[in-house]
Scaffold this motif. Sequence first.
Motif, mmCIF file in Angstrom:
data_model
loop_
_atom_site.group_PDB
_atom_site.id
_atom_site.type_symbol
_atom_site.label_atom_id
_atom_site.label_comp_id
_atom_site.label_asym_id
_atom_site.label_seq_id
_atom_site.Cartn_x
_atom_site.Cartn_y
_atom_site.Cartn_z
ATOM 1 N N LYS A 22 0.811 -1.224 0.000
ATOM 2 C CA LYS A 22 0.000 0.000 0.000
ATOM 3 C C LYS A 22 0.841 1.269 0.000
ATOM 4 C CE LYS A 22 -3.972 2.010 0.067
ATOM 5 N NZ LYS A 22 -4.787 1.975 -1.140
ATOM 6 N N GLU A 23 1.946 1.266 0.748
ATOM 7 C CA GLU A 23 2.796 2.460 0.800
ATOM 8 C C GLU A 23 3.309 2.829 -0.589
ATOM 9 O OE1 GLU A 23 2.875 0.528 4.811
ATOM 10 O OE2 GLU A 23 3.108 -0.193 2.754
ATOM 11 N N MET A 24 3.666 1.813 -1.365
ATOM 12 C CA MET A 24 4.152 2.096 -2.718
ATOM 13 C C MET A 24 3.022 2.583 -3.611
ATOM 14 S SD MET A 24 7.320 1.940 -2.499
ATOM 15 C CE MET A 24 7.462 2.477 -4.188
ATOM 16 N N ASP A 25 1.810 2.065 -3.403
ATOM 17 C CA ASP A 25 0.649 2.592 -4.129
ATOM 18 C C ASP A 25 0.530 4.099 -3.906
ATOM 19 O OD1 ASP A 25 -0.004 -0.046 -4.746
ATOM 20 O OD2 ASP A 25 -1.750 -0.118 -3.427
ATOM 21 N N LEU A 26 0.599 4.501 -2.643
ATOM 22 C CA LEU A 26 0.434 5.915 -2.288
ATOM 23 C C LEU A 26 1.563 6.771 -2.845
ATOM 24 C CD1 LEU A 26 -0.621 5.431 1.435
ATOM 25 C CD2 LEU A 26 -2.107 6.052 -0.492
ATOM 26 N N ILE A 27 2.788 6.317 -2.665
ATOM 27 C CA ILE A 27 3.953 7.091 -3.100
ATOM 28 C C ILE A 27 3.968 7.243 -4.619
ATOM 29 C CG2 ILE A 27 6.478 7.047 -3.287
ATOM 30 C CD1 ILE A 27 6.440 5.595 -0.500
ATOM 31 N N LEU A 28 3.841 6.122 -5.325
ATOM 32 C CA LEU A 28 3.990 6.158 -6.781
ATOM 33 C C LEU A 28 2.781 6.758 -7.484
ATOM 34 C CD1 LEU A 28 5.868 2.803 -7.406
ATOM 35 C CD2 LEU A 28 6.808 5.123 -7.339
ATOM 36 N N TYR A 59 10.778 0.481 -1.973
ATOM 37 C CA TYR A 59 10.446 1.122 -0.698
ATOM 38 C C TYR A 59 11.716 1.388 0.116
ATOM 39 C CZ TYR A 59 7.747 2.286 3.453
ATOM 40 O OH TYR A 59 7.208 2.940 4.537
ATOM 41 N N GLY A 60 12.635 0.448 0.104
ATOM 42 C CA GLY A 60 13.911 0.632 0.793
ATOM 43 C C GLY A 60 14.750 1.729 0.174
ATOM 44 N N TRP A 61 14.739 1.836 -1.160
ATOM 45 C CA TRP A 61 15.487 2.912 -1.829
ATOM 46 C C TRP A 61 14.880 4.270 -1.503
ATOM 47 C CZ3 TRP A 61 15.135 0.235 -7.259
ATOM 48 C CH2 TRP A 61 15.977 -0.888 -7.284
ATOM 49 N N ILE A 62 13.567 4.354 -1.598
ATOM 50 C CA ILE A 62 12.887 5.627 -1.353
ATOM 51 C C ILE A 62 13.008 6.048 0.104
ATOM 52 C CG2 ILE A 62 10.600 6.728 -1.314
ATOM 53 C CD1 ILE A 62 10.018 5.050 -3.911
ATOM 54 N N GLY A 63 12.954 5.082 1.008
ATOM 55 C CA GLY A 63 13.068 5.375 2.436
ATOM 56 C C GLY A 63 14.494 5.531 2.924
ATOM 57 N N TYR A 72 19.007 4.658 -11.274
ATOM 58 C CA TYR A 72 17.763 5.182 -10.719
ATOM 59 C C TYR A 72 17.965 6.313 -9.714
ATOM 60 C CZ TYR A 72 15.772 0.732 -12.392
ATOM 61 O OH TYR A 72 15.367 -0.341 -13.146
ATOM 62 N N LEU A 73 19.192 6.668 -9.421
ATOM 63 C CA LEU A 73 19.459 7.585 -8.313
ATOM 64 C C LEU A 73 18.694 8.898 -8.417
ATOM 65 C CD1 LEU A 73 20.932 8.078 -5.676
ATOM 66 C CD2 LEU A 73 22.872 8.937 -7.004
ATOM 67 N N ASP A 74 18.756 9.581 -9.540
ATOM 68 C CA ASP A 74 18.054 10.869 -9.677
ATOM 69 C C ASP A 74 16.543 10.701 -9.573
ATOM 70 O OD1 ASP A 74 20.487 12.173 -9.981
ATOM 71 O OD2 ASP A 74 20.375 12.210 -12.169
ATOM 72 N N LEU A 75 16.016 9.670 -10.219
ATOM 73 C CA LEU A 75 14.572 9.435 -10.202
ATOM 74 C C LEU A 75 14.090 9.088 -8.793
ATOM 75 C CD1 LEU A 75 11.858 9.101 -11.644
ATOM 76 C CD2 LEU A 75 12.599 6.800 -12.332
ATOM 77 N N VAL A 76 14.790 8.195 -8.122
ATOM 78 C CA VAL A 76 14.390 7.797 -6.770
ATOM 79 C C VAL A 76 14.530 8.970 -5.806
ATOM 80 C CG1 VAL A 76 14.992 6.314 -4.807
ATOM 81 C CG2 VAL A 76 14.799 5.336 -7.103
ATOM 82 N N THR A 77 15.557 9.777 -5.973
ATOM 83 C CA THR A 77 15.727 10.964 -5.129
ATOM 84 C C THR A 77 14.543 11.907 -5.301
ATOM 85 O OG1 THR A 77 18.133 10.775 -5.232
ATOM 86 C CG2 THR A 77 17.232 12.934 -4.636
ATOM 87 N N ALA A 81 11.656 12.755 -2.386
ATOM 88 C CA ALA A 81 11.429 14.121 -1.919
ATOM 89 C C ALA A 81 9.942 14.389 -1.663
ATOM 90 C CB ALA A 81 11.983 15.120 -2.931
ATOM 91 N N GLY A 82 9.074 13.739 -2.414
ATOM 92 C CA GLY A 82 7.640 13.932 -2.230
ATOM 93 C C GLY A 82 6.995 12.880 -1.357
ATOM 94 N N ALA A 83 7.783 11.953 -0.835
ATOM 95 C CA ALA A 83 7.218 10.832 -0.078
ATOM 96 C C ALA A 83 7.385 10.974 1.419
ATOM 97 C CB ALA A 83 7.880 9.533 -0.557
ATOM 98 N N GLN A 84 7.805 12.108 1.910
ATOM 99 C CA GLN A 84 7.981 12.282 3.344
ATOM 100 C C GLN A 84 6.642 12.097 4.054
ATOM 101 O OE1 GLN A 84 10.924 12.532 4.916
ATOM 102 N NE2 GLN A 84 11.780 12.279 2.885
ATOM 103 N N GLY A 85 6.685 11.402 5.182
ATOM 104 C CA GLY A 85 5.461 11.113 5.919
ATOM 105 C C GLY A 85 4.853 9.788 5.527
ATOM 106 N N VAL A 86 5.216 9.296 4.333
ATOM 107 C CA VAL A 86 4.756 7.982 3.894
ATOM 108 C C VAL A 86 5.854 6.958 4.147
ATOM 109 C CG1 VAL A 86 3.916 6.604 1.957
ATOM 110 C CG2 VAL A 86 3.233 8.986 2.163
ATOM 111 N N THR A 87 7.105 7.328 3.835
ATOM 112 C CA THR A 87 8.205 6.399 4.064
ATOM 113 C C THR A 87 8.732 6.492 5.483
ATOM 114 O OG1 THR A 87 9.834 8.007 3.260
ATOM 115 C CG2 THR A 87 8.954 6.430 1.667
#
Length: 90
Positions: A22-28, A59-63, A72-77, A81-87
Amino acid sequence: MSETRDTMIKRLRMRSMRRGIKEMDLILTAYADGHLDGFSDDALALYDQLLSENDHDLYGWIGGQFPVPMEYLDLVTDIAAGAQGVTKPA
């Protein structure tokens, strides 16, 4: 038959919201809604490739729990940046 840009964006949005956790659903889903329309064709292809990765790795990369592969570094970064509070709790 080649996929049109609009069809690709719709497919990537659907893949962003139908993940394994679910967390990845919300983030992505939030990321896709805010960014895919402005992506270049190369950026869309990279995002498509990213969506093929395992959700627990993503999820581990984003968190920040796992090192992010260089491709993927730039994309995941940007996604993180927009996933704070979810990760991580705010």
